[in-house]
Scaffold this motif. Structure first.
Motif, PDB file in Angstrom:
ATOM      1  N   HIS A  25       0.844  -1.192   0.000  1.00  0.00           N
ATOM      2  CA  HIS A  25       0.000   0.000   0.000  1.00  0.00           C
ATOM      3  C   HIS A  25       0.877   1.239   0.000  1.00  0.00           C
ATOM      4  O   HIS A  25       1.896   1.276   0.675  1.00  0.00           O
ATOM      5  CB  HIS A  25      -0.876   0.035   1.256  1.00  0.00           C
ATOM      6  CG  HIS A  25      -1.892  -1.066   1.292  1.00  0.00           C
ATOM      7  ND1 HIS A  25      -3.114  -0.965   0.678  1.00  0.00           N
ATOM      8  CD2 HIS A  25      -1.849  -2.297   1.855  1.00  0.00           C
ATOM      9  CE1 HIS A  25      -3.802  -2.083   0.875  1.00  0.00           C
ATOM     10  NE2 HIS A  25      -3.044  -2.915   1.583  1.00  0.00           N
ATOM     11  N   PHE A  31       1.178   5.348   0.673  1.00  0.00           N
ATOM     12  CA  PHE A  31       0.662   6.614   1.192  1.00  0.00           C
ATOM     13  C   PHE A  31       1.601   7.706   0.690  1.00  0.00           C
ATOM     14  O   PHE A  31       2.279   7.500  -0.326  1.00  0.00           O
ATOM     15  CB  PHE A  31       0.536   6.548   2.725  1.00  0.00           C
ATOM     16  CG  PHE A  31      -0.632   5.675   3.140  1.00  0.00           C
ATOM     17  CD1 PHE A  31      -1.842   6.244   3.491  1.00  0.00           C
ATOM     18  CD2 PHE A  31      -0.517   4.285   3.128  1.00  0.00           C
ATOM     19  CE1 PHE A  31      -2.939   5.445   3.824  1.00  0.00           C
ATOM     20  CE2 PHE A  31      -1.599   3.487   3.462  1.00  0.00           C
ATOM     21  CZ  PHE A  31      -2.809   4.069   3.814  1.00  0.00           C
ATOM     22  N   GLU A  48      -7.515  -3.081  -3.421  1.00  0.00           N
ATOM     23  CA  GLU A  48      -7.131  -2.368  -2.208  1.00  0.00           C
ATOM     24  C   GLU A  48      -7.696  -2.986  -0.943  1.00  0.00           C
ATOM     25  O   GLU A  48      -7.068  -2.964   0.101  1.00  0.00           O
ATOM     26  CB  GLU A  48      -7.592  -0.915  -2.313  1.00  0.00           C
ATOM     27  CG  GLU A  48      -7.060  -0.073  -1.191  1.00  0.00           C
ATOM     28  CD  GLU A  48      -7.438   1.381  -1.368  1.00  0.00           C
ATOM     29  OE1 GLU A  48      -6.828   2.031  -2.239  1.00  0.00           O
ATOM     30  OE2 GLU A  48      -8.344   1.847  -0.658  1.00  0.00           O
ATOM     31  N   ASP A  49      -8.889  -3.544  -1.021  1.00  0.00           N
ATOM     32  CA  ASP A  49      -9.519  -4.033   0.199  1.00  0.00           C
ATOM     33  C   ASP A  49      -9.339  -5.524   0.428  1.00  0.00           C
ATOM     34  O   ASP A  49     -10.019  -6.124   1.255  1.00  0.00           O
ATOM     35  CB  ASP A  49     -10.988  -3.651   0.215  1.00  0.00           C
ATOM     36  CG  ASP A  49     -11.133  -2.143   0.424  1.00  0.00           C
ATOM     37  OD1 ASP A  49     -10.362  -1.609   1.253  1.00  0.00           O
ATOM     38  OD2 ASP A  49     -11.959  -1.509  -0.253  1.00  0.00           O
ATOM     39  N   LYS A  65      -8.419  11.355   4.213  1.00  0.00           N
ATOM     40  CA  LYS A  65      -8.721  10.088   3.545  1.00  0.00           C
ATOM     41  C   LYS A  65      -7.717   9.019   3.920  1.00  0.00           C
ATOM     42  O   LYS A  65      -8.061   7.851   4.104  1.00  0.00           O
ATOM     43  CB  LYS A  65      -8.697  10.280   2.025  1.00  0.00           C
ATOM     44  CG  LYS A  65      -9.985  10.862   1.486  1.00  0.00           C
ATOM     45  CD  LYS A  65     -10.016  10.721  -0.043  1.00  0.00           C
ATOM     46  CE  LYS A  65     -11.148  11.530  -0.618  1.00  0.00           C
ATOM     47  NZ  LYS A  65     -10.689  12.554  -1.575  1.00  0.00           N
ATOM     48  N   ASP A  66      -6.439   9.440   4.013  1.00  0.00           N
ATOM     49  CA  ASP A  66      -5.392   8.489   4.421  1.00  0.00           C
ATOM     50  C   ASP A  66      -5.713   7.884   5.784  1.00  0.00           C
ATOM     51  O   ASP A  66      -5.487   6.703   6.029  1.00  0.00           O
ATOM     52  CB  ASP A  66      -4.032   9.192   4.575  1.00  0.00           C
ATOM     53  CG  ASP A  66      -3.409   9.572   3.244  1.00  0.00           C
ATOM     54  OD1 ASP A  66      -3.932   9.141   2.201  1.00  0.00           O
ATOM     55  OD2 ASP A  66      -2.401  10.304   3.265  1.00  0.00           O
ATOM     56  N   GLN A  80      -8.510   7.269   7.119  1.00  0.00           N
ATOM     57  CA  GLN A  80      -9.508   6.211   6.998  1.00  0.00           C
ATOM     58  C   GLN A  80      -8.880   4.970   6.366  1.00  0.00           C
ATOM     59  O   GLN A  80      -9.081   3.853   6.800  1.00  0.00           O
ATOM     60  CB  GLN A  80     -10.682   6.662   6.103  1.00  0.00           C
ATOM     61  CG  GLN A  80     -11.372   7.929   6.578  1.00  0.00           C
ATOM     62  CD  GLN A  80     -11.773   7.823   8.035  1.00  0.00           C
ATOM     63  OE1 GLN A  80     -12.320   6.802   8.463  1.00  0.00           O
ATOM     64  NE2 GLN A  80     -11.468   8.855   8.832  1.00  0.00           N
ATOM     65  N   ARG A  81      -8.102   5.243   5.314  1.00  0.00           N
ATOM     66  CA  ARG A  81      -7.579   4.126   4.528  1.00  0.00           C
ATOM     67  C   ARG A  81      -6.618   3.263   5.364  1.00  0.00           C
ATOM     68  O   ARG A  81      -6.671   2.039   5.306  1.00  0.00           O
ATOM     69  CB  ARG A  81      -6.862   4.666   3.279  1.00  0.00           C
ATOM     70  CG  ARG A  81      -6.365   3.577   2.344  1.00  0.00           C
ATOM     71  CD  ARG A  81      -6.222   4.086   0.920  1.00  0.00           C
ATOM     72  NE  ARG A  81      -5.227   5.129   0.803  1.00  0.00           N
ATOM     73  CZ  ARG A  81      -3.963   4.903   0.413  1.00  0.00           C
ATOM     74  NH1 ARG A  81      -3.570   3.688   0.099  1.00  0.00           N
ATOM     75  NH2 ARG A  81      -3.104   5.907   0.337  1.00  0.00           N
ATOM     76  N   ARG A 128      -8.407   0.841   7.389  1.00  0.00           N
ATOM     77  CA  ARG A 128      -8.912  -0.300   6.600  1.00  0.00           C
ATOM     78  C   ARG A 128      -7.776  -1.285   6.309  1.00  0.00           C
ATOM     79  O   ARG A 128      -7.947  -2.484   6.415  1.00  0.00           O
ATOM     80  CB  ARG A 128      -9.513   0.186   5.274  1.00  0.00           C
ATOM     81  CG  ARG A 128     -10.899   0.798   5.413  1.00  0.00           C
ATOM     82  CD  ARG A 128     -11.680   0.688   4.111  1.00  0.00           C
ATOM     83  NE  ARG A 128     -10.924   1.115   2.930  1.00  0.00           N
ATOM     84  CZ  ARG A 128     -10.781   2.378   2.536  1.00  0.00           C
ATOM     85  NH1 ARG A 128     -11.341   3.352   3.217  1.00  0.00           N
ATOM     86  NH2 ARG A 128     -10.096   2.665   1.442  1.00  0.00           N
ATOM     87  N   VAL A 129      -6.626  -0.727   5.949  1.00  0.00           N
ATOM     88  CA  VAL A 129      -5.483  -1.603   5.653  1.00  0.00           C
ATOM     89  C   VAL A 129      -5.172  -2.454   6.886  1.00  0.00           C
ATOM     90  O   VAL A 129      -4.970  -3.664   6.796  1.00  0.00           O
ATOM     91  CB  VAL A 129      -4.238  -0.771   5.252  1.00  0.00           C
ATOM     92  CG1 VAL A 129      -2.992  -1.638   5.210  1.00  0.00           C
ATOM     93  CG2 VAL A 129      -4.466  -0.092   3.905  1.00  0.00           C
ATOM     94  N   SER A 175      -8.011   4.299  -9.114  1.00  0.00           N
ATOM     95  CA  SER A 175      -6.573   4.484  -8.968  1.00  0.00           C
ATOM     96  C   SER A 175      -5.878   3.826 -10.147  1.00  0.00           C
ATOM     97  O   SER A 175      -6.091   2.665 -10.443  1.00  0.00           O
ATOM     98  CB  SER A 175      -6.067   3.970  -7.619  1.00  0.00           C
ATOM     99  OG  SER A 175      -6.151   2.591  -7.538  1.00  0.00           O
ATOM    100  N   GLU A 179       0.044   8.204  -7.251  1.00  0.00           N
ATOM    101  CA  GLU A 179      -1.381   7.952  -7.220  1.00  0.00           C
ATOM    102  C   GLU A 179      -2.135   8.958  -8.060  1.00  0.00           C
ATOM    103  O   GLU A 179      -2.137  10.141  -7.792  1.00  0.00           O
ATOM    104  CB  GLU A 179      -1.863   8.041  -5.778  1.00  0.00           C
ATOM    105  CG  GLU A 179      -1.050   7.168  -4.864  1.00  0.00           C
ATOM    106  CD  GLU A 179      -1.904   6.201  -4.101  1.00  0.00           C
ATOM    107  OE1 GLU A 179      -2.458   6.613  -3.087  1.00  0.00           O
ATOM    108  OE2 GLU A 179      -2.023   5.039  -4.547  1.00  0.00           O
TER     109      GLU A 179
END
Ligand SMILES: Cc1cc2nc3c(=O)[nH]c(=O)nc-3n(C[C@H](O)[C@H](O)[C@H](O)COP(=O)(O)OP(=O)(O)OC[C@H]3O[C@@H](n4cnc5c(N)ncnc54)[C@H](O)[C@@H]3O)c2cc1C
Ligand code: SF4
Ligand code: SF4
Ligand code: SF4
Lengths: 251, 369, 278, 428
Positions: A9, A11, A48-49, A65-66, A68-69, A72-73, D12, D19
């Motif tokens: 992932h 960032f 991603e999920d 947003k990061d 939140q992401r 999830r990760v 994406s 990104e």
């Protein structure tokens, strides 16, 4: 038996740590034989999920947003490894954490700041979620990544090597730049792992692998002052690639 | 007393010595100037030797300067002694292979060892070598790789003609003249070298060289040179008896050192007698190959004293104590003498400029320099 | 042929028994017949056990020296290698080097009572001594086992203590510095417990294993109770990488724990047990 | 044509660096909205540079992009060295070029094999491609490694290398190191030629468009320095850049758009080959002739071949530099002076321009960096508009999506580069 699964992932970062994988050459194909890579956008795999056994996370958290992401990760990964300076300490972009007015930066720069999603701080992954293992370095090397993954595949946690660069430098037979040239080397307080590249190039270490175990920073500061360096420039030097002291590896 | 008179090799014939060693199948290693320091490195030509170079050393400081001297060996020492040649900073102990059925196979890599001849070995480093031999070879489990390298080693010592400010071998009894442990020893004079054999192999090599007689005045020069080096050693390590340091763990000096010491381990890495190493595993992602690697380690590192749930030495002070008390005190019980041969490297290569000798004298004997 | 002290010999896991959530026992058999034939050990000696791709750790041998073909290890999960080992299954292979070190003075203890004192989270090396004595009941007198923990909840492997307690001429005493409500044993320090345990001080050998502070305190108490120093043995632990006296990690003062120990007679190490950083 | 409203979102974009996303809206057979989105958050590099000593600049700017750190380092030192008038020796200049060759090889090979090629084999990733074309992928990895090794030779590591400094290099590698590297590169040259031949054989979409190419040029194939030229005859020096090129912000992007005299333009391998075709070494001209030389080309899909040809250019060049390599004094003496310095170079993706102002102490007081991806961004959107229309807006969503991604990848957009902080000097 099904293969262990892996995700990479990204960032906020320069992408350099992902290159530790993309530059592996045939070892990357080898790795893909032993783990199923589920998500790795730069390599073309997007999911991603996906739930995975190992998540490698590059980059720092800098937007809402990061935030939140990354959660999830975390919940999708059994074992989460933060990889590189950005992910372990906020990275060079955490220089803005030291600014008096980081919020103003966007306004100073972009004519329409409302389009820009950016938090005031650049944060290490561990500031938001639990991290199982950290790979320090800016950038991390292919060897670091493959050894960590290999050890996990063998059923154990990777070894957390926190020894000082000086040890690695001497093992490599390099000549000390501080002693022979009065260079402001950060080797005595920096984590090993790079292979003592800077001393090998006759230049002082600038600390890109982050802090080592039991670092005597004030001792080194005094010594560098003794070499004639002004305290502000020592401070700047110590806080270049891992600028945010709160996110440094203080143990 | 030598049974054979020393003999003389003219300066312009030195290449003959190198050629002779090369012909005998040795890889020759000698002092060279690299990256601002004198390092032992492979060479074949006399021209590669450090002609006219000399060194200035002080705690935390090393500088080379070129002089117009015609000498090749007019320097004290560089960052490493013989240690890396025999006890390399890194080597593979075994490779493990996991077969498809899960069984394990252990393979000891057979690194073919080629005979090595080192020229320009100093007396303090010969003493240190003897101590490493004692550690790695004379116990219950001799180290086979060390043994193989050691057996194939040919040593050409050189007597010191100068001392750095950090040298103190005279006070430890390990120099400045080499008395034992070599195959040959040279004393460099302006015109050439007085040679002396220390072993049968050394005699064989000498027999191949165009030697001439040594004059009385040469012997006088040799003697004078030795006295000059003796006199030039301003540092002296005072006699430290067993327990002299171990019983002084409460001395305030340790705290003062701990403020400056960076626990970087450089001192232990350059010390020619330090033997600590760790073993780590390096696995490949293929699940089939893995190797067990041995690398130099230091008592200044965190993993040295780490146990499950307990760090034996969690402060800079305790790590410095381990280094100094072990080196100067416990060694005596372990190896019958102190672990220090007076080379001074731990001071020169200490980035924090810590003066090992002054601190030891102060703690053990209350002596202020 | 590889040197069995320097390079691991392959060994197969004959059985795996989970003793408690954090303790397990492995029975290992060297796969190579020649290795098996040459292998001999004494109680209190240890092996270096190797996990493929992970590393090596020193582990005491707890099985009976009379059957050196089945080598038993009781292991507590504390970190990387032991975690990985806990995942082993019967039929898996590990590497084994050894045996190393000087074990317990079992010969000296013959015809005497054994006072076995352990502390902290439990200590495998004494298991070897207990097993050895219990297998040769006729040679040893009373076996008193004294175990101290910080908190009663820390006691792991309680069943094993209960089993031992059932045996003839074995006494088990437990102490917890702090205890929960249901703790049927002594609350307080292990040294207080020593005052209560009935031992024939003059005719006993004490074998102590645990945190250094606890060993030191227990040994001192025994001395003050009149036990001669030469009857008190302690098992020490330091980081260990090579087990053959080369790597330097296990030095404690002038001793190399791997070859001069791990078992020492107390007066030889008394001076350094309580020193910080040794 | 049937009436249809479709919306394609590629949340994406895969196989690009950094990104980004793509947003298309087609209403009744016509493109209604098209956005190439760069949403990677800004990293404010120009701001960090303020207050730093000039000696720290190479290590800082390298971190803008892990894929082309050398480009950042070289553009930066070009700017500072021109300000300080550092007397660079021929050795230093040659080594700069050599280092840069490494980055082109590494980045181009990575782009061809890992990012672009899977498109042409209906594969998601290089891992799938490796099953279909194992030899091609193996060769690709080997060529990429040649680039990595070259960078390591002068920089210690291929990402954020540490060898370069303002005024030259920290160290001159030994002749032995050079020899070992040379052998490896020599083995790669025939492979690179074979790669170019192979790429030339891949069937490409026909997609001719009008655009202006912009690239540096010198007598040699321009890499680390040169004058800027465009296909309309413009010729300028570093310090004149801002008179012709302006940036503006668009709502959907954290990168800034750059326009040249008000129009969109192309930078990168295709632009370079279009403009510098004559500087190719003879063996490549012959090779191209044999392959039916398409350059200068107006088909963006020729970018992949342009990259393959450039790999041959720089591999050949690196070999010839290394053949006569001798270590030398690695850096030049100079004195710091206050003022503004301008520098540029040809990053693998195209022109990379830097400007620094420095005070008497050598402290940076202001910095501006214009990376290739912002320069190409306007062009990418224009291209998408044209090529999707040419492709047929009535095609299935999935096909449209795949085609747009393929178009975008021609530019090898590097989003990490694009989203360092850009200071605006012009108003929209
Ligand atoms: C002579 C001796 C006999 C032992 N017998 C037993 C026994 O029978 N049963 C048992 O459960 N435990 C025994 N131990 C302890 C056991 O060796 C450690 O618990 C084990 O090494 C921890 O390894 P790990 O990889 O699981 O932990 P790690 O993840 O490596 O870390 C746990 C800690 O142990 C330290 N450590 C790592 N490797 C070693 C090593 N090789 N030697 C010493 N410390 C190390 C680490 O530095 C770390 O602090 C014995 C130790 C010694 C010295
Ligand atoms: S050069 Fe730096 S890293 Fe190397 S030994 Fe000296 S201080 Fe340590
Ligand atoms: S302790 Fe210091 S002076 Fe003594 S031998 Fe070691 S490095 Fe040399
Ligand atoms: S004494 Fe000097 S060289 Fe040794 S660990 Fe301390 S600072 Fe490093």
């Amino acid at each position: 038996m099904s293969k262990p699964t892996l995700a990479v992932h990204k960032f906020s970062s320069c992408d350099g740590c992902q290159l530790a994988l993309l530059n592996m050459g045939e070892a990357l194909a080898d790795l893909a034989q032993h783990v199923e890579i589920k998500h790795f956008v730069e390599a073309g795999l997007v999911n991603e999920d996906a739930k995975v056994d190992i998540a490698l996370v590059e980059g720092s958290v800098v937007t809402a947003k990061d935030q939140q992401r990354i959660r999830r990760v975390r919940s999708n990964s059994r074992y989460l490894i933060s990889m590189g300076a950005c992910a372990t300490s906020g990275g060079i972009q955490a220089l803005k954490n030291l600014a008096d007015n980081p919020a103003d930066w966007i306004g100073q720069i972009y004519p329409q700041p409302e389009f820009i999603d950016s938090l005031d701080r650049s944060s290490a992954i561990k500031q938001y979620v639990e991290v199982d293992f950290e790979l320090w370095g800016c950038p991390v090397s292919s060897l670091q990544v493959s050894e960590a993954v290999a050890t996990l595949l063998n059923g154990a946690e990777p070894l957390d090597n926190q020894e000082k660069l000086c040890i690695e430098c001497k093992r490599a037979g390099k000549i000390c730049t501080l002693v022979t040239g009065g260079e402001p080397c950060l080797g005595p307080v920096t984590r090993a792992g790079c292979g003592a590249l800077c001393p090998a190039f006759g230049r002082a270490c600038y600390g890109c692998y982050g802090g080592a175990e039991l670092s005597n920073q004030s001792g080194l500061r005094k010594r560098l002052e003794g070499l004639g360096l002004p305290p502000e420039s020592i401070q700047k030097r110590m806080h270049l690639i891992h600028p945010d002291p709160q996110q440094q590896n203080e143990r | 007393m030598e049974d054979k008179l020393p003999e003389f090799l003219f300066r312009n014939e030195l290449q003959r010595l190198l050629d002779c060693l090369i012909t005998k199948g040795f890889k020759v290693i000698g002092p060279k100037v690299e990256d601002g320091a004198l390092v032992y490195s492979p060479l074949e030509q006399v021209a590669e030797l450090p002609l006219g170079w000399s060194d200035q050393q002080a705690p935390g400081r090393y500088r080379l300067n070129q002089t117009d001297s015609v000498r090749y060996f007019h320097w004290a020492n560089g960052p490493q002694a013989l240690k890396p040649l025999l006890n390399p900073p890194r080597n593979i102990l075994w490779q493990a292979k996991r077969q498809a059925d899960g069984s394990l196979e252990f393979i000891v890599p057979d690194d073919s060892i080629s005979p090595v001849a080192v020229i320009g070995v100093k007396s303090c480093d010969l003493s240190a070598l003897a101590l490493q031999d004692q550690h790695f070879l004379e116990g219950e489990y001799p180290d086979p790789a060390y043994q193989a390298r050691r057996k194939s080693l040919f040593l050409v010592a050189v007597n010191c003609s100068t001392a750095a400010s950090t040298c103190f071998c005279a006070s430890t009894g390990d120099g400045p003249e080499a008395s034992t442990g070599f195959d040959m020893v040279m004393t460099e004079l302006e015109d050439g070298f007085i040679l002396q054999a220390g072993s049968e192999k050394g005699r064989e090599v000498m027999a191949m060289l165009p030697l001439t007689a040594v004059s009385e005045s040469m012997l006088q020069q040799k003697q004078k040179q030795k006295e000059t080096v003796f006199a030039a050693q301003s540092r002296q390590l005072r006699t430290i008896e067993k327990t002299d340091l171990a019983e002084k763990r409460a001395h305030p000096c340790w705290d003062d050192i701990a403020e400056r010491c960076l626990a970087c381990g450089n001192c232990t890495m350059v010390c020619p007698t330090c033997f600590c190493h760790h073993q780590t595993e390096e696995a490949q992602v293929n699940g089939v190959d893995s190797q067990h690697v041995r690398e130099w380690d230091s008592c200044f590192g965190g993993s040295h004293g780490q146990l499950a749930g307990f760090q034996v030495r969690d402060s800079v002070k305790s790590r410095y104590q381990q280094w100094m008390i072990h080196k100067l005190d416990f060694w005596q019980e372990q190896y019958g003498r102190s672990g220090c041969t007076g080379c001074g490297r731990c001071m020169t290569w200490c980035p924090a400029e810590i003066d090992f000798v002054a601190e030891a004298n102060l703690i053990a004997r209350g002596e202020q320099e | 042929m590889n040197d069995p002290f320097l390079t691991p010999m392959p060994a197969v896991v004959e059985s795996y028994v989970s003793e408690s959530p954090s303790i397990f026992t492995l029975k290992l058999r060297l796969t190579n017949a020649a290795d098996r034939a040459a292998y001999q050990f004494m109680p209190g000696q240890f092996n270096m056990l190797y996990m493929f791709g992970v590393g090596e750790v020193p582990i005491s041998i707890v099985s009976d020296p009379d059957d050196p073909t089945l080598i038993e290890h009781t292991i507590r999960i504390v970190g990387r290698v032991t975690q990985a080992m806990a995942k082993l299954k019967e039929g898996d292979q590990v590497g084994l080097r050894g045996p190393f070190g000087r074990g317990w003075p079992m010969a000296l203890g013959r015809e005497k009572d054994l006072l076995i004192i352990t502390g902290g989270l439990g200590c495998a090396p004494v298991v070897a001594a207990i097993n050895y004595a219990l297998q040769r009941r006729e040679h040893y007198g009373k076996v008193s086992i004294v175990q101290g923990v910080k908190h009663s909840d820390d006691l792991i492997w309680e069943e094993q203590y209960k089993e031992w307690q059932q045996l003839h001429n074995v006494e088990v005493n437990l102490a917890a510095d702090e205890s929960g409500p249901a703790w049927p044993f002594h609350q307080g320090r292990i040294t207080e417990l020593l005052d209560k345990v009935s031992v024939d001080i003059a005719n006993s050998v004490a074998l102590i294993c645990g945190p250094e502070g606890m060993m030191d305190a227990a040994a001192r108490r025994l001395l003050s109770l009149g036990m001669p120093g030469y009857s008190i043995y302690v098992s020490l632990e330091r980081n260990m990488q090579c087990a053959v006296g080369h790597c330097g990690h296990c030095q404690m003062g002038a001793d190399f724990i791997c070859k001069d120990g791990p078992v020492f007679v107390y007066p030889d190490v008394a001076d350094r047990l309580m020193l910080e950083g040794v | 044509m049937t009436e249809r409203r479709i919306k394609i979102d590629v949340p994406s974009l895969a196989r690009v660096e950094g990104e980004g996303a793509l947003h298309l809206k087609i209403t009744e057979g016509a493109l209604d909205a098209l956005q190439f989105k760069i949403y990677e958050p800004p990293r404010f590099f120009e701001k960090f540079l303020e207050g730093r000593h000039y000696t720290e600049v190479p290590d800082i700017v390298a971190r803008i992009c892990g894929i082309c750190p050398v480009a950042y380092q070289v553009s930066a030192v070009n700017a500072l060295e021109s300000l300080f008038q550092a007397p660079l020796t021929p050795w230093i200049k040659q080594m700069r070029r050599l280092l840069y060759c490494g980055e082109w090889i590494q980045s181009h090979s990575l782009h061809i094999h890992l990012l672009a090629l899977p498109d042409y084999f209906s594969e998601e990733s290089v891992l799938g491609l490796a099953a279909k074309e194992p030899e091609v992928v193996k060769r690709g990895f080997a060529i990429q490694e040649a680039g990595n090794r070259l960078i390591r030779f002068l920089g210690g590591r291929s990402v954020h290398p540490v060898g370069l400094k303002v005024g030259g290099f920290h160290r001159a590698p030994s002749a032995e190191e050079a020899k070992e590297l040379l052998e490896f590169l020599q083995e790669r040259l025939p492979e690179a030629v074979a790669l170019a031949e192979w790429v030339a054989g891949i069937k490409l979409p026909e997609d001719e468009q009008e655009f202006v190419s912009v690239a540096l040029s010198t007598e040699q194939f321009a890499i680390e320095a040169g004058l800027l030229r465009n296909s309309q005859g413009l010729q300028i020096t570093e310090d004149q850049y801002e008179a012709h090129f302006t940036e503006s912000q668009s709502p959907h992007s954290t990168a800034l758009w750059s326009l040249m005299d008000g129009q969109d333009y192309l930078v990168g391998p295709l632009a370079r080959l279009n403009l510098n075709h004559d500087c190719l070494p003879a063996f490549l001209k012959t090779l191209l002739n044999r392959l039916g030389d398409p350059f200068p080309s107006r088909n963006m899909f020729h970018s992949m071949l342009a990259r393959a040809i450039e790999i041959c250019v720089v591999l050949h060049e690196a070999i010839s530099i290394l053949q006569s390599y001798q270590p030398d004094t690695p850096s030049a003496e100079f004195s710091v002076r206050a003022g503004a310095g301008f520098g540029w170079s040809e990053a693998p993706r195209g022109l990379l321009w830097h400007r620094y102002t420095v005070d008497e102490q050598g402290i940076i007081t202001a910095a501006k960096i214009v990376p290739p991806t912002s320069q190409n961004q306007a062009r990418i959107e224009r291209d998408l508009e044209k090529s999707l229309t040419a492709f047929g807006l009535d095609k299935a969503d999935e096909l449209l999506r795949l085609h747009s991604e393929k178009v975008v990848r021609n530019y090898d957009p590097c989003i990490s580069c694009a989203t360092h902080f850009l200071k605006l000097t012009t108003e929209r």
